[in-house]
Design a protein around this motif. Structure first.
Motif, PDB file in Angstrom:
ATOM      1  N   ILE A 164       0.857  -1.194   0.000  1.00 59.65           N
ATOM      2  CA  ILE A 164       0.000   0.000   0.000  1.00 59.65           C
ATOM      3  C   ILE A 164       0.888   1.236   0.000  1.00 59.65           C
ATOM      4  N   VAL A 165       0.779   2.030  -1.038  1.00 65.96           N
ATOM      5  CA  VAL A 165       1.515   3.287  -1.134  1.00 65.96           C
ATOM      6  C   VAL A 165       0.503   4.423  -1.186  1.00 65.96           C
ATOM      7  N   HIS A 166       0.590   5.333  -0.214  1.00 64.53           N
ATOM      8  CA  HIS A 166      -0.363   6.444  -0.128  1.00 64.53           C
ATOM      9  C   HIS A 166      -1.816   5.929  -0.171  1.00 64.53           C
ATOM     10  N   ASN A 167      -2.081   4.854   0.569  1.00 64.60           N
ATOM     11  CA  ASN A 167      -3.410   4.222   0.665  1.00 64.60           C
ATOM     12  C   ASN A 167      -3.877   3.555  -0.626  1.00 64.60           C
ATOM     13  N   LEU A 168      -2.997   3.394  -1.587  1.00 64.42           N
ATOM     14  CA  LEU A 168      -3.343   2.716  -2.844  1.00 64.42           C
ATOM     15  C   LEU A 168      -2.737   1.303  -2.831  1.00 64.42           C
ATOM     16  N   PRO A 169      -3.565   0.248  -2.795  1.00 66.80           N
ATOM     17  CA  PRO A 169      -3.026  -1.114  -2.746  1.00 66.80           C
ATOM     18  C   PRO A 169      -2.707  -1.654  -4.140  1.00 66.80           C
ATOM     19  N   PHE A 170      -1.653  -2.450  -4.209  1.00 62.39           N
ATOM     20  CA  PHE A 170      -1.328  -3.189  -5.424  1.00 62.39           C
ATOM     21  C   PHE A 170      -0.487  -4.395  -5.026  1.00 62.39           C
ATOM     22  N   LEU A 171      -0.302  -5.326  -5.968  1.00 60.01           N
ATOM     23  CA  LEU A 171       0.491  -6.522  -5.714  1.00 60.01           C
ATOM     24  C   LEU A 171       1.899  -6.332  -6.259  1.00 60.01           C
ATOM     25  N   LEU A 172       2.900  -6.623  -5.437  1.00 64.18           N
ATOM     26  CA  LEU A 172       4.308  -6.471  -5.829  1.00 64.18           C
ATOM     27  C   LEU A 172       4.985  -7.834  -5.766  1.00 64.18           C
ATOM     28  N   SER A 173       5.625  -8.242  -6.856  1.00 62.28           N
ATOM     29  CA  SER A 173       6.310  -9.540  -6.885  1.00 62.28           C
ATOM     30  C   SER A 173       7.800  -9.353  -7.105  1.00 62.28           C
ATOM     31  N   ASP A 174       8.578 -10.185  -6.438  1.00 67.36           N
ATOM     32  CA  ASP A 174      10.042 -10.207  -6.570  1.00 67.36           C
ATOM     33  C   ASP A 174      10.418 -11.510  -7.258  1.00 67.36           C
ATOM     34  N   THR A 175      11.160 -11.429  -8.358  1.00 66.84           N
ATOM     35  CA  THR A 175      11.447 -12.621  -9.160  1.00 66.84           C
ATOM     36  C   THR A 175      12.941 -12.892  -9.225  1.00 66.84           C
ATOM     37  N   VAL A 176      13.288 -14.056  -9.775  1.00 69.62           N
ATOM     38  CA  VAL A 176      14.683 -14.448  -9.932  1.00 69.62           C
ATOM     39  C   VAL A 176      15.408 -13.441 -10.816  1.00 69.62           C
ATOM     40  N   GLY A 177      16.653 -13.136 -10.449  1.00 68.79           N
ATOM     41  CA  GLY A 177      17.439 -12.194 -11.237  1.00 68.79           C
ATOM     42  C   GLY A 177      17.960 -12.818 -12.523  1.00 68.79           C
ATOM     43  N   ASP A 227      10.973   7.950  -1.226  1.00 74.52           N
ATOM     44  CA  ASP A 227       9.726   8.720  -1.279  1.00 74.52           C
ATOM     45  C   ASP A 227       9.372   9.095  -2.713  1.00 74.52           C
ATOM     46  N   GLU A 228      10.386   9.499  -3.491  1.00 74.11           N
ATOM     47  CA  GLU A 228      10.149   9.834  -4.908  1.00 74.11           C
ATOM     48  C   GLU A 228       9.670   8.605  -5.669  1.00 74.11           C
ATOM     49  N   LEU A 229      10.271   7.442  -5.375  1.00 73.81           N
ATOM     50  CA  LEU A 229       9.853   6.200  -6.031  1.00 73.81           C
ATOM     51  C   LEU A 229       8.403   5.869  -5.680  1.00 73.81           C
ATOM     52  N   LYS A 230       8.025   6.032  -4.422  1.00 74.44           N
ATOM     53  CA  LYS A 230       6.652   5.739  -4.016  1.00 74.44           C
ATOM     54  C   LYS A 230       5.653   6.644  -4.745  1.00 74.44           C
ATOM     55  N   THR A 231       6.027   7.904  -4.913  1.00 75.45           N
ATOM     56  CA  THR A 231       5.146   8.827  -5.628  1.00 75.45           C
ATOM     57  C   THR A 231       4.995   8.397  -7.089  1.00 75.45           C
ATOM     58  N   LEU A 232       6.107   7.992  -7.715  1.00 77.21           N
ATOM     59  CA  LEU A 232       6.051   7.500  -9.095  1.00 77.21           C
ATOM     60  C   LEU A 232       5.175   6.260  -9.192  1.00 77.21           C
ATOM     61  N   LEU A 233       5.360   5.336  -8.246  1.00 75.20           N
ATOM     62  CA  LEU A 233       4.557   4.114  -8.243  1.00 75.20           C
ATOM     63  C   LEU A 233       3.077   4.441  -8.079  1.00 75.20           C
ATOM     64  N   TYR A 234       2.793   5.350  -7.179  1.00 72.09           N
ATOM     65  CA  TYR A 234       1.396   5.734  -6.955  1.00 72.09           C
ATOM     66  C   TYR A 234       0.774   6.249  -8.251  1.00 72.09           C
ATOM     67  N   ASP A 235       1.475   7.159  -8.917  1.00 72.93           N
ATOM     68  CA  ASP A 235       0.936   7.750 -10.144  1.00 72.93           C
ATOM     69  C   ASP A 235       0.737   6.691 -11.224  1.00 72.93           C
ATOM     70  N   ARG A 236       1.726   5.806 -11.400  1.00 79.91           N
ATOM     71  CA  ARG A 236       1.634   4.814 -12.467  1.00 79.91           C
ATOM     72  C   ARG A 236       0.567   3.764 -12.163  1.00 79.91           C
ATOM     73  N   VAL A 237       0.502   3.297 -10.903  1.00 80.33           N
ATOM     74  CA  VAL A 237      -0.490   2.278 -10.530  1.00 80.33           C
ATOM     75  C   VAL A 237      -1.902   2.850 -10.632  1.00 80.33           C
ATOM     76  N   LYS A 238      -2.073   4.080 -10.184  1.00 81.83           N
ATOM     77  CA  LYS A 238      -3.397   4.715 -10.284  1.00 81.83           C
ATOM     78  C   LYS A 238      -3.824   4.818 -11.745  1.00 81.83           C
ATOM     79  N   GLU A 239      -2.896   5.251 -12.606  1.00 82.53           N
ATOM     80  CA  GLU A 239      -3.196   5.376 -14.035  1.00 82.53           C
ATOM     81  C   GLU A 239      -3.576   4.025 -14.642  1.00 82.53           C
ATOM     82  N   LEU A 240      -2.815   2.973 -14.290  1.00 80.69           N
ATOM     83  CA  LEU A 240      -3.090   1.635 -14.822  1.00 80.69           C
ATOM     84  C   LEU A 240      -4.420   1.097 -14.317  1.00 80.69           C
TER      85      LEU A 240
END
Length: 410
Positions: free
Chosen positions: A244-257, A374-387
């Motif tokens: 949850i970033v800025h009260n916006l939930p999404f699913l985050l996955s970490d994968t093999v490099g 914090d800048e990354l979270k703001t970017l994620l919020y904007d992109r996830v909201k748009e999607l």
């Protein structure tokens, strides 16, 4: 063929061997050996010396020239080294001939990576995938495992007991491969059902070269405790967390490099694990900006994504991590000096090609120190909201009365 006896040697020490070819410069060959050194240490082996030879292309019989192979033989014999690792995949013929000369255990880059994957696999799913990759790698190389058996002479086909056993083993391995494929299909169906039941949440996947800090970033964003270590392939199983970033939930996955020269067998076996990447709405491509060749790492990841059909027409956010470890040559450039990654500051890099990437989503962080998060979270919020709005235009309840000033607590 006469059986040779491998004497007792220092099995925890190894010799590394690489080539400078028309397709691989000296700087690249040295950097690849650095990576092979890191792979070896990840596998619990201590590299003690490196052999590097310049050839137009790998020797079809012995990989390196016969003179260089003799030089390696004298070294391992004198110092009782028990392992030699080559920085490319060896053909069965090369493997057989090198072993006959050196009389020690031989690994190529592929078998070393497979060994690391086997050691790091913890779940039944990962273990099955690695076992399948190992059998695929082993199948064309079975012949060398039976060179110690004398073949019967005489007869039209000269089929001796060794050859009969070889055919038996091939059938057993082929049967095992078929069984493992069926197992993976069953697990894939279960995991596909799990993904389907996750509800209408945007999916974000962390991708990147191995050891760039994806798991550390996962822990920072999800406030979880995903295993993270300064070793290659610390993560094999896909980990999914609700973030949850800025009260916006999404699913985050970490994968093999990913890694350069990634074995074909592993790409094939782990395609199902990478379904999380394929089905993600947004890819967060994490790059280690402190690495001297991070541009090549970006291309390796991009090409691998294309290979698994996960990089086309997919939204990508580029995140340059480890800015706290970024270094460069601070000597001032004159008119004749070449502008390279090694003599450009981070600010210089940001003003070059990175500045153009910034328009589509590019940021600089340190997951370890928290700088730029914090800048990354703001970017994620904007992109996830748009999607989310694009995917679910009539499902806007997530954004009612939510502002960027709210807390990030889950």
């Amino acid at each position: 063929m006469r059986e040779f006896i491998i004497t007792e040697t220092k099995s925890d020490e190894a010799v590394l061997v690489g080539l400078i070819t028309r397709n691989q410069t000296e700087d690249q060959a040295k950097e690849y050996l650095d990576e092979l050194d890191f792979l070896s240490r990840t596998a619990g082996v201590e590299p003690v010396v490196r052999f590097l030879q310049r050839l137009e292309q790998p020797h079809p019989v012995t990989f390196v020239g016969k003179g260089k192979l003799e030089e390696i033989r004298l070294y391992v014999e004198e110092r009782e080294i028990g392992l030699v690792i080559f920085d490319d995949e060896l053909t069965p013929k090369q493997l057989r001939n090198i072993e006959a000369v050196l009389k020690v255990r031989i690994l190529d880059r592929t078998s070393l990576i497979l060994d690391i994957f086997a050691a790091r696999a913890t779940t039944a799913y990962a273990k099955t995938q690695v076992e399948l990759a190992q059998y695929r790698y082993m199948l064309p190389r079975l012949t060398r495992l039976w060179t110690h058996l004398e073949r019967q002479r005489g007869g039209v086909g000269m089929r001796g007991p060794g050859e009969t056993q070889l055919e038996t083993d091939k059938r057993l391995i082929q049967d095992r491969i078929a069984h493992l494929k069926e197992e993976l299909k069953g697990i894939d169906r279960q995991m596909a059902m799990q993904r389907k039941n996750r509800g209408k949440l945007v999916r974000v996947a962390l991708v990147g070269y191995t050891n760039v800090g994806k798991s550390t970033l996962m822990n920072v964003l999800s406030k979880s405790d995903v295993f993270a270590e300064n070793k290659l392939f610390a993560t094999l199983d896909t980990t999914v967390r609700k973030v949850i970033v800025h009260n916006l939930p999404f699913l985050l996955s970490d994968t093999v490099g990913f890694i350069r020269k990634l074995p074909t067998e592993l790409i094939e076996s782990f395609k199902s694990t990478l379904d999380e990447v394929r089905e993600a709405d947004l890819l967060v491509h994490v790059v280690d900006i402190s690495h001297p060749n991070f541009e090549e790492h970006i291309e390796v990841v991009s090409s691998t994504l294309r290979e698994i059909t996960a990089g086309d027409e997919k939204s990508v956010l580029l995140v340059f991590n480890k800015i706290d470890a970024f270094t460069y040559d601070e000597k001032p450039l004159d008119d004749l000096s070449e502008r390279t990654r090694r003599n450009l500051s981070r600010e210089d890099l940001e003003r070059t090609w990175m500045a153009r990437l910034g328009e589509s989503g590019c940021t600089f962080i340190s997951a370890r120190t928290g700088e730029g998060i914090d800048e990354l979270k703001t970017l994620l919020y904007d992109r996830v909201k748009e999607l989310h709005i694009q995917r679910f235009p009539y499902n806007d309840f997530l954004f009612q009365d939510y502002t960027l000033e709210t807390n990030d607590d889950e």
